[in-house]
Design a protein around this motif. Structure first.
Motif, PDB file in Angstrom:
ATOM      1  N   PHE A   1       0.926  -1.279   0.030  1.00  0.00           N
ATOM      2  CA  PHE A   1       0.136  -0.002   0.105  1.00  0.00           C
ATOM      3  C   PHE A   1       0.922   1.357   0.107  1.00  0.00           C
ATOM      4  O   PHE A   1       1.983   1.212   0.445  1.00  0.00           O
ATOM      5  CB  PHE A   1      -1.061   0.219   1.258  1.00  0.00           C
ATOM      6  CG  PHE A   1      -1.771  -1.151   1.400  1.00  0.00           C
ATOM      7  CD1 PHE A   1      -3.022  -1.255   1.010  1.00  0.00           C
ATOM      8  CD2 PHE A   1      -1.254  -2.259   2.212  1.00  0.00           C
ATOM      9  CE1 PHE A   1      -3.913  -2.596   0.958  1.00  0.00           C
ATOM     10  CE2 PHE A   1      -1.912  -3.223   2.409  1.00  0.00           C
ATOM     11  CZ  PHE A   1      -3.254  -3.498   1.871  1.00  0.00           C
TER      12      PHE A   1
ATOM     13  N   MET B   1      -1.610   7.104  -9.894  1.00  0.00           N
ATOM     14  CA  MET B   1      -2.482   5.753 -10.214  1.00  0.00           C
ATOM     15  C   MET B   1      -1.552   5.400 -11.563  1.00  0.00           C
ATOM     16  O   MET B   1      -1.263   4.097 -11.790  1.00  0.00           O
ATOM     17  CB  MET B   1      -3.979   5.600 -10.316  1.00  0.00           C
ATOM     18  CG  MET B   1      -4.660   4.499 -10.638  1.00  0.00           C
ATOM     19  SD  MET B   1      -4.006   3.164  -9.668  1.00  0.00           S
ATOM     20  CE  MET B   1      -4.967   3.428  -8.227  1.00  0.00           C
TER      21      MET B   1
ATOM     22  N   ASP C   1       0.455   1.965 -12.291  1.00  0.00           N
ATOM     23  CA  ASP C   1       0.015   1.270 -13.450  1.00  0.00           C
ATOM     24  C   ASP C   1       1.404   0.935 -14.561  1.00  0.00           C
ATOM     25  O   ASP C   1       1.515  -0.209 -15.046  1.00  0.00           O
ATOM     26  CB  ASP C   1      -1.232   1.710 -14.085  1.00  0.00           C
ATOM     27  CG  ASP C   1      -2.473   1.432 -13.465  1.00  0.00           C
ATOM     28  OD1 ASP C   1      -2.450   0.240 -12.549  1.00  0.00           O
ATOM     29  OD2 ASP C   1      -3.301   2.101 -13.769  1.00  0.00           O
TER      30      ASP C   1
ATOM     31  N   ARG D   1       1.057  -4.184  -8.769  1.00  0.00           N
ATOM     32  CA  ARG D   1       1.102  -2.797  -8.419  1.00  0.00           C
ATOM     33  C   ARG D   1       0.802  -2.534  -6.871  1.00  0.00           C
ATOM     34  O   ARG D   1      -0.321  -3.444  -6.425  1.00  0.00           O
ATOM     35  CB  ARG D   1       0.431  -1.578  -9.138  1.00  0.00           C
ATOM     36  CG  ARG D   1      -1.082  -1.709  -9.274  1.00  0.00           C
ATOM     37  CD  ARG D   1      -1.432  -0.537  -9.677  1.00  0.00           C
ATOM     38  NE  ARG D   1      -2.931  -0.601  -9.766  1.00  0.00           N
ATOM     39  CZ  ARG D   1      -3.947  -0.317  -8.807  1.00  0.00           C
ATOM     40  NH1 ARG D   1      -3.281  -0.052  -7.659  1.00  0.00           N
ATOM     41  NH2 ARG D   1      -5.079  -0.398  -8.938  1.00  0.00           N
TER      42      ARG D   1
ATOM     43  N   LYS E   1      -1.483  -0.826  -3.956  1.00  0.00           N
ATOM     44  CA  LYS E   1      -2.796  -0.662  -3.757  1.00  0.00           C
ATOM     45  C   LYS E   1      -2.569   0.995  -3.313  1.00  0.00           C
ATOM     46  O   LYS E   1      -1.917   1.411  -2.334  1.00  0.00           O
ATOM     47  CB  LYS E   1      -3.614  -1.108  -2.769  1.00  0.00           C
ATOM     48  CG  LYS E   1      -4.004  -2.661  -2.860  1.00  0.00           C
ATOM     49  CD  LYS E   1      -4.663  -2.912  -4.063  1.00  0.00           C
ATOM     50  CE  LYS E   1      -5.259  -4.392  -4.177  1.00  0.00           C
ATOM     51  NZ  LYS E   1      -5.991  -4.430  -5.354  1.00  0.00           N
TER      52      LYS E   1
ATOM     53  N   LEU F   1      -4.178   4.169  -1.493  1.00  0.00           N
ATOM     54  CA  LEU F   1      -5.054   4.767  -0.599  1.00  0.00           C
ATOM     55  C   LEU F   1      -5.078   6.309  -0.372  1.00  0.00           C
ATOM     56  O   LEU F   1      -4.025   6.786  -0.382  1.00  0.00           O
ATOM     57  CB  LEU F   1      -4.837   4.021   0.677  1.00  0.00           C
ATOM     58  CG  LEU F   1      -4.881   2.483   0.401  1.00  0.00           C
ATOM     59  CD1 LEU F   1      -4.434   1.851   1.958  1.00  0.00           C
ATOM     60  CD2 LEU F   1      -6.340   1.831   0.078  1.00  0.00           C
TER      61      LEU F   1
ATOM     62  N   LYS G   1     -12.710   7.503  -5.515  1.00  0.00           N
ATOM     63  CA  LYS G   1     -13.396   6.327  -6.149  1.00  0.00           C
ATOM     64  C   LYS G   1     -13.290   6.776  -7.776  1.00  0.00           C
ATOM     65  O   LYS G   1     -12.965   6.135  -8.555  1.00  0.00           O
ATOM     66  CB  LYS G   1     -14.591   5.953  -5.819  1.00  0.00           C
ATOM     67  CG  LYS G   1     -15.044   4.347  -6.503  1.00  0.00           C
ATOM     68  CD  LYS G   1     -16.364   3.947  -6.029  1.00  0.00           C
ATOM     69  CE  LYS G   1     -16.710   2.832  -6.922  1.00  0.00           C
ATOM     70  NZ  LYS G   1     -18.007   2.102  -6.510  1.00  0.00           N
TER      71      LYS G   1
ATOM     72  N   ASP H   1      -7.882   2.793  -5.014  1.00  0.00           N
ATOM     73  CA  ASP H   1      -8.213   1.589  -4.588  1.00  0.00           C
ATOM     74  C   ASP H   1      -9.022   1.543  -3.302  1.00  0.00           C
ATOM     75  O   ASP H   1      -9.791   0.676  -3.054  1.00  0.00           O
ATOM     76  CB  ASP H   1      -6.966   0.471  -4.288  1.00  0.00           C
ATOM     77  CG  ASP H   1      -6.214   0.228  -5.647  1.00  0.00           C
ATOM     78  OD1 ASP H   1      -6.856  -0.307  -6.527  1.00  0.00           O
ATOM     79  OD2 ASP H   1      -5.024   0.713  -5.612  1.00  0.00           O
TER      80      ASP H   1
ATOM     81  N   ASP I   1     -16.148  -3.404  -2.834  1.00  0.00           N
ATOM     82  CA  ASP I   1     -14.740  -3.622  -3.432  1.00  0.00           C
ATOM     83  C   ASP I   1     -13.851  -2.289  -3.007  1.00  0.00           C
ATOM     84  O   ASP I   1     -12.652  -2.353  -3.171  1.00  0.00           O
ATOM     85  CB  ASP I   1     -14.833  -3.625  -4.862  1.00  0.00           C
ATOM     86  CG  ASP I   1     -15.495  -5.116  -5.372  1.00  0.00           C
ATOM     87  OD1 ASP I   1     -15.403  -5.969  -4.594  1.00  0.00           O
ATOM     88  OD2 ASP I   1     -16.017  -5.262  -6.551  1.00  0.00           O
TER      89      ASP I   1
ATOM     90  N   LEU J   1     -11.490  -0.338  -0.898  1.00  0.00           N
ATOM     91  CA  LEU J   1     -11.100  -0.616   0.384  1.00  0.00           C
ATOM     92  C   LEU J   1     -11.167   0.620   1.230  1.00  0.00           C
ATOM     93  O   LEU J   1     -11.056   1.764   0.979  1.00  0.00           O
ATOM     94  CB  LEU J   1      -9.516  -0.940   0.168  1.00  0.00           C
ATOM     95  CG  LEU J   1      -9.166  -2.066  -0.755  1.00  0.00           C
ATOM     96  CD1 LEU J   1      -7.754  -2.086  -0.951  1.00  0.00           C
ATOM     97  CD2 LEU J   1      -9.704  -3.265  -0.246  1.00  0.00           C
TER      98      LEU J   1
END
Length: 245
Positions: free
Chosen positions: A86, A102, A106, A116, A118, A120, A154, A159, A178, A180
């Protein structure tokens, strides 16, 4: 993620590598993931990440990145080389910053063929109460601000988010199963002099919909960190059993 031990993250807010190894070796196989925050990372550098990797532990890099998109994306790229589970960023950095982070994560995953981390987003720090929030300059209540940030995160492709237990249920309702939710401020017992104002017990956080619970001070200051972790896991197991029934 069914095992409660996979849902507990220990915060290594300690000043020396000796403290890190003592805590990790004492807790042993009871916990798989450790959070490395600013104190440990800036004080100990990459050594702390190497120590955790050598013990086959997952790493939660909690540096709360918040800067212009280019700087944050390059920082994410640099952190990815340590294969953290994370990485945290501040939601207040905005959609462009979050998307840039992100995209970089990726790209790293595609280039290296490795999972990769996550990503947060931090919503509102658990140390802040409503009066603090107003003093900073926000007019909407904390809860409303957190929910707005969660939806934005989101939509930006994050994630999940880091949020207080008090907002977890509403985030879950808005963002789905889904997405987190990681909750800090977990306490088995109330603290009179703690610096986190929006706290909860493990059972309360799980009931609210948290995926992962972060706990530091109660474990780090315990006479037996392993026994304290076992106590926490037992309380989580008890809640999960009751929830099944």
């Amino acid at each position: 993620m069914d095992k409660t031990s996979n849902r507990l993250i220990i915060a290594l807010d300690v000043p020396t590598i000796e403290d890190v190894t003592r805590i990790v070796d004492t807790v042993g196989d009871a916990v798989d993931c450790y959070k490395v925050g600013m104190e440990a990372f800036y004080g100990l550098g990459h050594t702390v990440l190497a120590q955790l990797a050598s013990r086959n532990k997952k790493v939660f890099v909690d540096l709360k990145l918040h800067d212009i998109p280019t700087t944050v994306s390059k920082t994410v790229k640099a952190l990815c080389q340590f294969s953290p589970a994370f990485i945290t960023l501040h939601a207040a950095g905005g959609v462009k910053m979050l998307k840039a982070a992100m995209e970089e994560a990726d790209l790293w995953a595609a280039r290296t063929q490795r999972p990769r981390p996550k990503l947060l987003a931090i919503t509102v720090l658990t140390s802040l109460g409503e009066r603090d929030w107003v003093e900073i300059g926000y007019q909407s209540p904390i809860r409303e601000s957190v929910l707005r940030m969660a939806v934005m995160c989101k939509e930006a492709g994050m994630d999940g988010v880091v949020a207080a237990p008090q907002e977890a249920a509403a985030i879950r309702a808005l963002c789905g199963s889904d997405f987190l939710i990681v909750t800090p401020g977990i306490r088995l017992h109330p603290e009179r002099n703690g610096d986190q104002t929006r706290t909860a017990t493990p059972a309360q956080a799980l009931k609210a919909g948290a995926h992962y619970l972060v706990i530091g001070r109660p474990v780090l200051s315990a006479e037996s960190p392993r026994d304290e972790v076992k106590h926490i896991l037992n309380s989580m197991d008890e809640y999960m059993e009751k929830a099944k029934g």
